[in-house]
Design an enzyme around this catalytic site. Structure first.
Site, short mmCIF file in Angstrom:
data_model
loop_
_atom_site.label_atom_id
_atom_site.label_comp_id
_atom_site.label_asym_id
_atom_site.label_seq_id
_atom_site.Cartn_x
_atom_site.Cartn_y
_atom_site.Cartn_z
N HIS A 154 31.17 82.35 42.05
CA HIS A 154 31.08 81.37 43.13
C HIS A 154 30.14 81.86 44.23
CE1 HIS A 154 31.89 77.96 45.45
NE2 HIS A 154 33.20 77.91 45.39
N ASP A 400 23.10 68.98 27.05
CA ASP A 400 22.97 68.80 25.60
C ASP A 400 22.27 70.03 25.02
OD1 ASP A 400 22.43 68.11 23.01
OD2 ASP A 400 21.18 66.38 23.49
#
Length: 454
Positions: A154, A400
């Site tokens: 993070h 993808d």
């Protein structure tokens, strides 16, 4: 149920000069943990997964050239702050196999079963500088499906930055050219801090954001931290969302007798609905104060916006405070108005003032440790409070890797009481999924109010 096959340390495909990279106050404020997410895919044929691990390994190595901070390591500094060394130590890529089928994960609620699809991280027993900033796991299922589980530091990336990286990694895996390079120079934040117009900016103090209210009758949140929590996955259809939104906007029109102001957004109305329902489920005293935090991206809220592909954290927690009696006795438009006003306040001067406020905190550890039972000074964002993170608008479903877009994605975990995510549906039908974590004693009552009060 998940069997490890192999693990690889993947380093940038080209030499990267070793250096220390500046971290902004936004980077220094967030917890020194990893954001986890699991992407699920259902390739049309098994041939698409041929040498999938090799493809991921090679493409990740290429992607880490442009996104080389993810191949570095963090080191502890004084005051709870950390230092990023871009030293090409590499990311971890794990290959695994599961006997489960994708449909066995049901509604994809973040359970330990989901968490097993992401490489484990032992923050308690591993020195910080030995923990990779990026960990990825490809898991092949019995049905021919596959998942990519990610854990991204993070400190290094927020939602926008993380999605940018995954999108470019996937592009390379498909055999396409990665031409959307990240903007890595975080020293741009020093300009915002140095140019801070102190004479005109809001005089924000640490107390404007923290500490948080505790339950009436308790001197601290320690007892609440110890309570058992449970995760759930809720769904709102497009029609349900519009019902909530229309209710808030109609009530606001009836109160103000004017439509001059912009209507409440879907996010604002749904957030207000959740806030009201949760305070009811938690059976709060009417005099109880409660805070709702919204994690706000401010990239485009500055007079001089950050570069479009800024890679780092550009998010701040925006608090909205209310008395429970007011939340319950007043219409939904009341809570919606408070949330909307807080969000609209996040402009250039507000952000600059926040950065300076955080910079002047000598010890940041207390604002980085959320809900740790063994960390009494840490923040507790749970009962009577809550915090929202929205993934709407991040372009989540564009990763993808050559197997088609994801059929679903979900956080690897929802770490503490009062934490909620808002995730768009993968089929673009306007519905929302809401994974959340609440104390077990409140979860059933919340679910009932959540749907009955629409």
């Amino acid at each position: 149920m998940v069997n490890l096959i192999a693990s690889h340390i993947v380093k940038p495909a080209k030499p990267i000069p070793t250096k220390v990279m500046f971290l902004s106050e936004c980077d220094q404020r967030v917890p020194v943990t990893h954001v986890t997410i699991v992407h699920f895919y259902k390739p049309e044929g098994p041939e698409l997964l041929k040498d999938a691990t090799g493809v991921l390994k090679e493409s990740l190595s290429e992607a880490l050239v442009a996104f080389h901070p993810l191949a570095g390591r963090l080191y502890q500094k004084d005051g709870g702050r950390v230092e990023l060394q871009c030293n090409s130590m590499g990311a971890l890529l794990v290959e695994a196999q599961s006997e489960l089928k994708i449909q066995d994960f049901g509604d994809f609620c973040p359970t330990p079963q989901i968490r097993a699809l992401i490489p484990p991280i032992d923050n308690n027993n591993t020195p910080l500088h030995e923990i990779p900033l990026l960990l990825a796991q490809i898991t092949k299922f019995a049905c021919g499906g596959v998942s990519i589980g990610l854990a991204v530091s993070h400190v290094i990336a927020d939602g926008h930055s993380g999605c940018h990286f995954v999108s470019e990694w996937a592009k390379i895996a498909r055999g396409e050219k990665s031409d959307d390079q990240p903007f890595l120079d975080r020293t741009i934040f020093q300009k915002y801090e140095d140019d801070h117009p102190s004479s005109t900016a809001p005089k924000l103090q640490y107390s404007d954001f923290f500490p948080l209210p505790v339950l009436i009758g308790q001197s601290s949140s320690l007892e609440e931290r110890k309570k058992t929590t449970i995760c759930a996955m809720l769904k709102l259809s497009k029609d349900q969302i519009e019902q909530i939104r229309n209710k808030a906007n109609y009530q606001d029109l009836m109160i103000h007798k004017t439509s001059n102001q912009s209507p409440f957004s879907r996010f604002v109305a749904v957030s207000a609905h959740i806030w009201k329902c949760l305070s009811k489920a938690r059976m709060h005293n009417p005099a109880q104060e409660t805070v709702l935090y919204v994690n706000m991206d401010f990239r485009n809220r500055l007079k001089l916006p950050l570069p479009g592909r800024y890679f780092g954290n550009a998010v701040l927690p925006v608090p909205t405070r209310a008395i429970v009696g007011d939340l319950q006795s007043r219409p939904l438009s009341y809570a919606s108005s408070k949330i909307k006003e807080a969000i609209e306040n996040v402009k250039d001067e507000y952000v600059r003032s926040y950065l300076v406020c955080m910079k002047n905190i000598p010890e940041v550890s207390s604002s980085r440790h959320f809900q740790a039972v063994g960390c009494p000074q840490g923040l507790f964002l749970g009962n009577p409070n809550l915090i929202f993170t929205t993934w709407v608008g991040l372009g989540l479903y564009k990763a993808d890797f050559g197997w088609g877009n994801q059929i679903f994605l979900t956080p690897g975990s929802v770490a503490y009481d009062g934490k909620l995510f808002i995730i768009p549906s993968p089929n673009g039908d306007g519905s929302l999924f809401i994974p959340l974590c609440l104390q077990a004693e409140h979860i059933n009552a919340f679910k009932k109010h959540f749907y009955d009060d629409i």
